[in-house]
Design a protein around this motif. Structure first.
Motif, mmCIF file in Angstrom:
data_model
loop_
_atom_site.group_PDB
_atom_site.id
_atom_site.type_symbol
_atom_site.label_atom_id
_atom_site.label_comp_id
_atom_site.label_asym_id
_atom_site.label_seq_id
_atom_site.Cartn_x
_atom_site.Cartn_y
_atom_site.Cartn_z
ATOM 1 N N GLU A 200 0.819 -1.005 0.046
ATOM 2 C CA GLU A 200 -0.053 -0.023 0.105
ATOM 3 C C GLU A 200 0.987 0.996 -0.105
ATOM 4 O O GLU A 200 0.400 2.263 -0.776
ATOM 5 C CB GLU A 200 -0.962 -0.001 1.094
ATOM 6 N N ARG A 201 2.007 1.155 0.597
ATOM 7 C CA ARG A 201 2.947 2.212 0.776
ATOM 8 C C ARG A 201 3.572 2.876 -0.692
ATOM 9 O O ARG A 201 3.851 3.929 -1.038
ATOM 10 C CB ARG A 201 4.042 2.036 1.775
ATOM 11 N N VAL A 202 3.871 1.467 -1.430
ATOM 12 C CA VAL A 202 4.240 1.865 -2.715
ATOM 13 C C VAL A 202 3.438 2.239 -3.616
ATOM 14 O O VAL A 202 3.714 3.410 -4.357
ATOM 15 C CB VAL A 202 4.808 0.447 -3.212
ATOM 16 N N LYS A 203 2.143 2.074 -3.574
ATOM 17 C CA LYS A 203 1.120 2.630 -4.441
ATOM 18 C C LYS A 203 0.798 4.111 -3.992
ATOM 19 O O LYS A 203 0.713 4.841 -4.782
ATOM 20 C CB LYS A 203 -0.179 1.542 -4.280
ATOM 21 N N ALA A 204 0.678 4.328 -2.623
ATOM 22 C CA ALA A 204 0.567 5.877 -2.203
ATOM 23 C C ALA A 204 1.809 6.672 -2.699
ATOM 24 O O ALA A 204 1.507 7.643 -3.123
ATOM 25 C CB ALA A 204 0.376 5.720 -0.505
ATOM 26 N N ALA A 205 2.942 6.155 -2.629
ATOM 27 C CA ALA A 205 4.185 6.943 -2.978
ATOM 28 C C ALA A 205 4.004 7.284 -4.562
ATOM 29 O O ALA A 205 4.265 8.273 -4.851
ATOM 30 C CB ALA A 205 5.504 6.336 -2.609
ATOM 31 N N ALA A 206 3.663 6.342 -5.286
ATOM 32 C CA ALA A 206 3.654 6.548 -6.660
ATOM 33 C C ALA A 206 2.521 7.440 -6.998
ATOM 34 O O ALA A 206 2.678 8.586 -7.731
ATOM 35 C CB ALA A 206 3.151 5.134 -7.474
ATOM 36 N N ARG A 207 1.095 7.351 -6.444
ATOM 37 C CA ARG A 207 0.261 8.352 -6.810
ATOM 38 C C ARG A 207 0.589 9.826 -6.146
ATOM 39 O O ARG A 207 0.278 10.710 -6.791
ATOM 40 C CB ARG A 207 -1.127 7.854 -5.980
ATOM 41 N N SER A 208 1.499 9.680 -5.204
ATOM 42 C CA SER A 208 1.950 10.997 -4.514
ATOM 43 C C SER A 208 2.860 11.687 -5.504
ATOM 44 O O SER A 208 2.906 13.107 -5.606
ATOM 45 C CB SER A 208 2.458 10.962 -3.072
ATOM 46 N N LEU A 209 3.287 11.099 -6.490
ATOM 47 C CA LEU A 209 4.232 11.705 -7.408
ATOM 48 C C LEU A 209 3.593 11.880 -8.890
ATOM 49 O O LEU A 209 4.276 12.071 -9.822
ATOM 50 C CB LEU A 209 5.502 10.605 -7.751
ATOM 51 N N GLY A 210 2.362 11.624 -8.716
ATOM 52 C CA GLY A 210 1.540 11.848 -10.046
ATOM 53 C C GLY A 210 1.525 10.460 -11.047
ATOM 54 O O GLY A 210 1.363 10.750 -12.292
ATOM 55 N N VAL A 211 2.033 9.528 -10.568
ATOM 56 C CA VAL A 211 2.235 8.178 -11.372
ATOM 57 C C VAL A 211 0.900 7.499 -11.014
ATOM 58 O O VAL A 211 0.453 7.314 -9.956
ATOM 59 C CB VAL A 211 3.390 7.623 -11.062
ATOM 60 N N GLY A 212 0.560 6.990 -12.236
ATOM 61 C CA GLY A 212 -0.791 6.102 -12.068
ATOM 62 C C GLY A 212 -0.337 4.661 -11.578
ATOM 63 O O GLY A 212 0.709 4.182 -11.824
ATOM 64 N N THR A 213 -1.214 3.963 -11.236
ATOM 65 C CA THR A 213 -1.040 2.819 -10.420
ATOM 66 C C THR A 213 -2.140 1.626 -11.286
ATOM 67 O O THR A 213 -2.146 0.661 -10.245
ATOM 68 C CB THR A 213 -1.188 2.709 -8.858
ATOM 69 N N THR A 214 -2.908 1.829 -12.006
ATOM 70 C CA THR A 214 -3.605 1.059 -12.603
ATOM 71 C C THR A 214 -3.051 -0.463 -12.963
ATOM 72 O O THR A 214 -3.651 -1.221 -12.782
ATOM 73 C CB THR A 214 -4.318 1.639 -13.743
ATOM 74 N N LEU A 215 -1.835 -0.349 -13.261
ATOM 75 C CA LEU A 215 -1.152 -1.671 -13.735
ATOM 76 C C LEU A 215 -0.244 -2.043 -12.422
ATOM 77 O O LEU A 215 0.490 -3.122 -12.950
ATOM 78 C CB LEU A 215 -0.341 -1.275 -14.985
ATOM 79 N N VAL A 216 -0.444 -1.765 -11.295
ATOM 80 C CA VAL A 216 0.305 -2.437 -10.211
ATOM 81 C C VAL A 216 -0.574 -3.337 -9.656
ATOM 82 O O VAL A 216 -1.749 -3.138 -9.078
ATOM 83 C CB VAL A 216 0.550 -1.419 -9.106
ATOM 84 N N GLY A 217 -0.424 -4.546 -9.888
ATOM 85 C CA GLY A 217 -1.180 -5.988 -9.260
ATOM 86 C C GLY A 217 -0.819 -6.204 -7.858
ATOM 87 O O GLY A 217 0.395 -5.622 -7.495
ATOM 88 N N ARG A 218 -1.830 -6.982 -7.403
ATOM 89 C CA ARG A 218 -1.318 -7.488 -5.893
ATOM 90 C C ARG A 218 -1.196 -9.028 -5.894
ATOM 91 O O ARG A 218 -2.146 -9.767 -6.528
ATOM 92 C CB ARG A 218 -2.626 -7.011 -5.155
ATOM 93 N N ASP A 219 -0.075 -9.512 -5.451
ATOM 94 C CA ASP A 219 -0.044 -10.844 -5.112
ATOM 95 C C ASP A 219 -0.153 -11.029 -3.586
ATOM 96 O O ASP A 219 0.444 -10.729 -2.721
ATOM 97 C CB ASP A 219 1.405 -11.235 -5.562
ATOM 98 N N ASP A 220 -1.094 -12.094 -3.417
ATOM 99 C CA ASP A 220 -1.549 -12.473 -2.064
ATOM 100 C C ASP A 220 -0.459 -13.486 -1.496
ATOM 101 O O ASP A 220 -0.902 -13.671 -0.325
ATOM 102 C CB ASP A 220 -3.045 -12.911 -2.208
ATOM 103 N N THR A 221 0.461 -14.064 -2.313
ATOM 104 C CA THR A 221 1.100 -15.233 -1.773
ATOM 105 C C THR A 221 2.680 -14.449 -1.721
ATOM 106 O O THR A 221 3.588 -15.409 -1.222
ATOM 107 C CB THR A 221 1.205 -15.992 -2.828
ATOM 108 N N ARG A 222 3.066 -13.348 -2.092
ATOM 109 C CA ARG A 222 4.420 -12.825 -2.066
ATOM 110 C C ARG A 222 4.508 -11.658 -1.362
ATOM 111 O O ARG A 222 3.562 -10.801 -1.562
ATOM 112 C CB ARG A 222 5.214 -12.844 -3.447
ATOM 113 N N PRO A 223 5.557 -11.337 -0.969
ATOM 114 C CA PRO A 223 5.843 -9.963 -0.027
ATOM 115 C C PRO A 223 6.199 -8.792 -0.829
ATOM 116 O O PRO A 223 6.858 -9.058 -2.119
ATOM 117 C CB PRO A 223 6.591 -10.279 1.041
ATOM 118 N N THR A 224 5.939 -7.534 -0.640
ATOM 119 C CA THR A 224 6.541 -6.651 -1.265
ATOM 120 C C THR A 224 8.142 -6.479 -0.802
ATOM 121 O O THR A 224 8.325 -6.527 0.379
ATOM 122 C CB THR A 224 5.765 -5.170 -0.889
#
Length: 314
Positions: A65-89
């Motif tokens: 969630e922190r990675v996606k929030a940081a991207a959005r704060s930079l004006g970068v879209g996160t539509t193509l950031v998927g979530r993996d329920d079995t692997r960590p960030t």
């Protein structure tokens, strides 16, 4: 859905770093940031007014969630950031040594981004970006990410996208033989190659700008646009006559070189997509890189939106 100017494909991780003057072995508190080469490129494009999306995977955890929030704060879209329920960030830690050198410790093996594969290419290509940015760091993550990069290279032209390649050689990540082989395989489909002069030797066996440009375009009738980063010596680029041209570094002081190459690539690419000449684009990229190295952090030195607009306008 609006077509993005740029999609950067790779991994962004959470960075933990002691305050200046402290070290990982004894620090009681750490600063938390988000870092990733392709995300840095997207941030520079966005700051210059372009539309940039980041393509990756993160874990189903607070760091994701922190990675996606940081991207959005930079004006970068996160539509193509998927979530993996079995692997960590992925996470990494950075020490700044007394002599100013940086020592980085990665904990990214088995990360969510390392689980990317060629199946992720369809959504990226369907977005029909004007440019797709890939790097050797993504290839180094594993066989799946390597297959993804190759699939994007094969499909970019049909999707109307330029293929932008940054070798970003990182021996500490391993798989460098596969990175070198893959980057060389991508060259026939590459529109823009941005590399460091220190990376030209392992790739081509030459380091002089004219030799590097020639080697990169060997066997191609349509040519390839090359930008050669020379660190403190500035940058070399293709002049409009296709001969190497040189710009000195724009940095007034160097406090932290991390992220400078990403800013240069992002600035150059954004300017070219906006219609700038190669020289103007090189000046924009060099100016952004010069700002980045003057402060700590990968993107903290980026100009304000107003400054970036003025810079792009020349």
């Amino acid at each position: 859905m609006t077509r993005p100017d740029v999609v950067g494909v790779g991994e962004a991780m959470v960075l933990l770093q002691p305050a200046e003057g402290e070290n990982l072995a004894t620090a009681e508190r750490m600063d938390v940031h988000v870092g990733g080469a392709e995300l840095n490129v997207c941030a520079a494009v966005a700051r210059l007014g372009g539309s940039a999306w980041f393509a990756s995977r993160v874990g189903a955890d607070p760091f994701g969630e922190r990675v996606k929030a940081a991207a959005r704060s930079l004006g970068v879209g996160t539509t193509l950031v998927g979530r993996d329920d079995t692997r960590p960030t992925g996470v990494f830690f950075k020490d700044v040594l007394p002599d100013g050198a940086r020592r980085v410790h990665y904990y990214r093996a088995g990360s969510a981004a390392a689980g990317m594969d060629e199946g992720d290419a369809a959504a990226i290509l369907d977005a029909k970006p004007r440019a797709i940015v890939v790097s050797g760091i993504t290839i180094a993550l594993g066989e799946g990410p390597e297959r993804l990069v190759r699939a994007l290279a094969e499909g970019a032209r049909s999707a109307g996208a330029q293929l932008v390649v940054d070798p970003n050689l990182r021996p500490a990540l391993g798989r460098q033989d596969r990175v070198l082989a893959t980057v060389l395989d991508l060259l026939p489909r590459t529109d823009l190659l941005v590399l460091g002069q220190d990376e030209a030797g392992p790739l081509f066996g030459v380091t002089e700008p004219a030799d590097v440009f020639s080697a990169a375009g060997s066997g191609r009738s349509d040519g390839i646009e090359v930008v050669l980063k020379a660190g403190a010596d500035g940058v070399f680029f293709h002049g409009e006559d296709d001969e190497p041209r040189h710009l000195p570094s724009a940095a007034r002081a160097v406090r932290d070189p991390v992220g400078a190459g990403d800013a240069l690539l992002g600035g150059y690419l954004a300017a070219r997509l906006a219609g700038a000449t190669r020289e103007r684009a090189a000046r924009v990229g060099s100016a952004l890189a010069g700002r980045i190295v003057e402060v700590h952090g990968d993107v903290e030195g980026l100009p304000s939106a107003a400054e970036a607009a003025a810079l792009l306008a020349g």
